[in-house]
Design an enzyme around this catalytic site. Structure first.
Site, PDB file in Angstrom:
ATOM      1  N   HIS A 266     -42.390  39.716  57.173  1.00  0.00           N
ATOM      2  CA  HIS A 266     -42.420  41.155  57.507  1.00  0.00           C
ATOM      3  C   HIS A 266     -43.263  41.494  58.727  1.00  0.00           C
ATOM      4  CE1 HIS A 266     -40.253  41.977  53.804  1.00  0.00           C
ATOM      5  NE2 HIS A 266     -41.127  41.196  53.178  1.00  0.00           N
TER       6      HIS A 266
ATOM      7  N   HIS B 118     -52.544  41.699  63.320  1.00  0.00           N
ATOM      8  CA  HIS B 118     -53.067  43.001  62.904  1.00  0.00           C
ATOM      9  C   HIS B 118     -53.271  43.024  61.399  1.00  0.00           C
ATOM     10  CE1 HIS B 118     -48.657  43.182  63.121  1.00  0.00           C
ATOM     11  NE2 HIS B 118     -48.699  43.968  62.051  1.00  0.00           N
ATOM     12  N   PHE B 119     -54.299  43.727  60.998  1.00  0.00           N
ATOM     13  CA  PHE B 119     -54.602  43.963  59.587  1.00  0.00           C
ATOM     14  C   PHE B 119     -54.332  45.426  59.284  1.00  0.00           C
ATOM     15  CE2 PHE B 119     -56.917  40.131  58.211  1.00  0.00           C
ATOM     16  CZ  PHE B 119     -57.056  39.489  59.437  1.00  0.00           C
ATOM     17  N   HIS B 120     -53.475  45.666  58.288  1.00  0.00           N
ATOM     18  CA  HIS B 120     -53.242  47.034  57.829  1.00  0.00           C
ATOM     19  C   HIS B 120     -54.330  47.388  56.802  1.00  0.00           C
ATOM     20  CE1 HIS B 120     -48.819  47.212  59.002  1.00  0.00           C
ATOM     21  NE2 HIS B 120     -48.978  45.906  58.959  1.00  0.00           N
TER      22      HIS B 120
HETATM   23  P1  AMP Z   1     -46.009  44.584  60.776  1.00  0.00           P
HETATM   24  O1  AMP Z   1     -44.725  44.778  60.027  1.00  0.00           O
HETATM   25  O2  AMP Z   1     -47.098  44.024  59.894  1.00  0.00           O
HETATM   26  O3  AMP Z   1     -45.819  43.786  62.046  1.00  0.00           O
HETATM   27  O4  AMP Z   1     -46.500  46.039  61.157  1.00  0.00           O
HETATM   28  C1  AMP Z   1     -46.419  46.570  62.439  1.00  0.00           C
HETATM   29  C2  AMP Z   1     -46.921  47.985  62.336  1.00  0.00           C
HETATM   30  O5  AMP Z   1     -47.128  48.494  63.637  1.00  0.00           O
HETATM   31  C3  AMP Z   1     -45.950  48.953  61.623  1.00  0.00           C
HETATM   32  O6  AMP Z   1     -46.569  49.486  60.469  1.00  0.00           O
HETATM   33  C4  AMP Z   1     -45.671  50.004  62.702  1.00  0.00           C
HETATM   34  O7  AMP Z   1     -45.544  51.307  62.166  1.00  0.00           O
HETATM   35  C5  AMP Z   1     -46.876  49.865  63.596  1.00  0.00           C
HETATM   36  N1  AMP Z   1     -46.657  50.314  64.975  1.00  0.00           N
HETATM   37  C6  AMP Z   1     -45.689  49.917  65.822  1.00  0.00           C
HETATM   38  N2  AMP Z   1     -45.813  50.544  67.014  1.00  0.00           N
HETATM   39  C7  AMP Z   1     -46.906  51.337  66.901  1.00  0.00           C
HETATM   40  C8  AMP Z   1     -47.559  52.245  67.792  1.00  0.00           C
HETATM   41  N3  AMP Z   1     -47.111  52.464  69.039  1.00  0.00           N
HETATM   42  N4  AMP Z   1     -48.647  52.902  67.348  1.00  0.00           N
HETATM   43  C9  AMP Z   1     -49.111  52.695  66.094  1.00  0.00           C
HETATM   44  N5  AMP Z   1     -48.543  51.853  65.213  1.00  0.00           N
HETATM   45  C10 AMP Z   1     -47.449  51.190  65.605  1.00  0.00           C
END
Ligand code: AMP
Length: 139
Positions: free
Chosen positions: A92, A99-101
């Site tokens: 995913h 990145h860490f959510h």
């Molecule tokens: P992942 O699926 O772990 O790679 O999550 C990538 C995350 O980046 C998603 O939750 C997106 O909503 C977020 N994302 C993508 N582009 C941006 C942006 N320009 N600003 C903030 N968040 C972003």
């Protein structure tokens, strides 16, 4: 190394709602939040996945992550949250910059939904697997 939308966000070429920055770490609100306060914490180093991140950036992330989590808790009022960190498209990952959510879990249940189908660890296979992993750990 990769050049992604997050590189542009760190550089300020694309706007973001920044919540934290130091010499190695940057954090900002996710543009498609699963719940209010959904925050992304990223190293400035443009590593694609966690396993190729330098020790220096890893240490900086490790220091910043709990501090930012506490701030998200204070600002949103949540006392529960998930940390999610995806590596690879089948896992995913959509943006190929580590990145860490930080995802608050609200009283109403919004936040991260987790599909979790646990298996059983066979003790013989577990011993062999643990040994293989232990032997593969390098400094
Ligand atoms: P992942 O699926 O772990 O790679 O999550 C990538 C995350 O980046 C998603 O939750 C997106 O909503 C977020 N994302 C993508 N582009 C941006 C942006 N320009 N600003 C903030 N968040 C972003």
């Amino acid at each position: 190394m990769s050049d992604t939308i997050f590189t542009k966000i760190i550089a300020g070429d694309i706007p973001s709602h920044k919540v934290y920055e130091d010499d190695k770490v940057f954090a900002f609100l996710d543009i498609n939040p699963l719940s209010p306060g959904h925050t992304l914490v990223i190293p400035k180093e443009p590593a694609k996945t966690l396993d190729v991140l330098s020790d220096e950036s890893s240490a900086a992330i490790g220091r910043a992550l709990p501090r930012i989590a506490r701030a998200v808790m204070a600002a949103t009022g949540t006392d529960q949250y998930n940390i999610l960190q995806n590596n690879g498209p089948r896992a995913h990952q959509a943006v190929f910059h580590v990145h860490f959510h930080i995802i608050p879990k609200t009283d109403g249940g919004s936040g991260l939904g987790v599909g979790w189908k646990p298996g059983n660890l066979d003790s013989v296979e577990g011993s062999a697997l643990a040994l293989r992993i232990a032997e593969a750990i390098t400094n």
